[in-house]
Design a protein around this motif. Sequence first.
Motif: not given
Lengths: 451, 81
Positions: A163-164, A180-183, A204-208, A215-216
Amino acid sequence: MKRADVERKEVEILIVGGGIAGISAAYVFMKNHKDFLLVDEYPFIGGQYLRRNPEYQPKDTETRRTGFRLESSLEGGENIWTETPVVGCYKEGEIAVLRKGKPYIIKPHKILIATGAREKFLPFPGWTLPDVMSAGAVQALIKTSGYLPAKDVILAGTGPFLLAVAYEFEKAGGRVKEVAELNPIGKLIGFSSAIFDWEKGTEGIKYIAKLWRKLSYGWRIVEARENGGRIKVTFEKKGKRREEETELLAIGHGFAPNIEFAQLCGCPVAYKHELGGWVVKTDDELKCTDRIYAAGEVTGIGGARKALIEGKLAALTILGVNEKERESLMKTRRKEVKFAEKLNTFFSPSDKLWLSIPDETIICRCEDVKMRDIRKATEEGFVFTGEIKGATRVTMGNCQGRICFPIITEFLRSLRGEPPEAMSIRPPIKPVDLGVFTEFEENQRASKALE
Amino acid sequence: MKEVKINVNGKDIIAKEGEMLAAALLRAGYKRFRKSVGGEDRSLFCGMGICFECLVRVDGRTVRSCITPVREGMEVQFEES
């Protein structure tokens, strides 16, 4: 015998690695007027976290602000040696380094090892293609060289680092097609609410907030292919497949500590899955052996804030001062480590994924050893790291196993329930011209003969 | 960053002083840095001096281009050529 052209230098404290942990310690030594030398193989200090570029210095978090402050008070100092890889450690605790190609033997009384970490990968067919690179490489190109390597990118793997990098890619003017996040997402939400941390949470919130549409979750890469100058990625989730196209594919599956130099110095290491893999063992005050200390990622993957604390703690331990402060640092450190353990455990490929790497996947990029060869060696009964190395040539190339050994470790751990033993390490730990290495060896012999 | 001239396989290219050589090469359109043992094209991968995929020769010495800063007049050759 001709005395080789190697300069010798005595120093009270040698710091190996000028990332956050290294500069955090160096700052303490500087303030206490101690005789120290910091060596780093990069052309700049600040490590992966700061990645020096005068035009790119986001000061968005307290940790980053502190990092930049430390960096600017130290850089340019005559006891800061950049472009200086460490290549060996001799029995007497003498350290061979190459400063901009010139050989030196450093004789320190104490050594602080702050060699940081590298990225870890869950490989797939096609991960060796040009236009597939590590997420860290993308970040390095943007931050250090001001170069955006593609117009669009897909980032895949696991962990908040993706994300960063995605955030920085968009800020630099590129388009992120997907992260694409595996989890799976359900697991992720439960995890975040359970361990919320103010600084890391807000980051994290800033990135999201910027990336949430892209995001997947739960998709893994089956393969990547070259297709008309672009990369075609096949993803899979619960038996369903889809294909995506991108100019650049960036991957990353967490980090592994750089323990090789510590091993060479005789420091004990241990495998800790929750801390990124093989780590250097220390006591609570970061002491490894009589004269050797370790700080930062090398003691377990935990990020810049943990490195900052550990650098300071190790330095104060070495000096034997400020007992009260050390106690409070040890306390915050324990909190950081706990947080890190949860993060590393969560953002990690499952055993099933390590076991299902396709046969045709290259594992050792230096020697082009494939998964098939490693499976075959384990099926034929080779158990020890050295045996598998002998049977397949893995870890025998230029990178000396730094990329493939973490993969093999995770594969064998998933297969057998326990990790293999650590790799054996011999100098030179970075490939150097044979001539230079011979000079070191000859100089060691000559100086011993004189004594 | 100040612009400097470097030479790649006999051809001059413009790079930025102090940037990493790998970035300068990619920017100039060089994507394939070397051939692997099995004959595959390889390029920059880890970007931080770990994987040795981006090896090139600079003034006769083999270096990792991802951690080698660009300097005016450096002579760069790809390993296979």
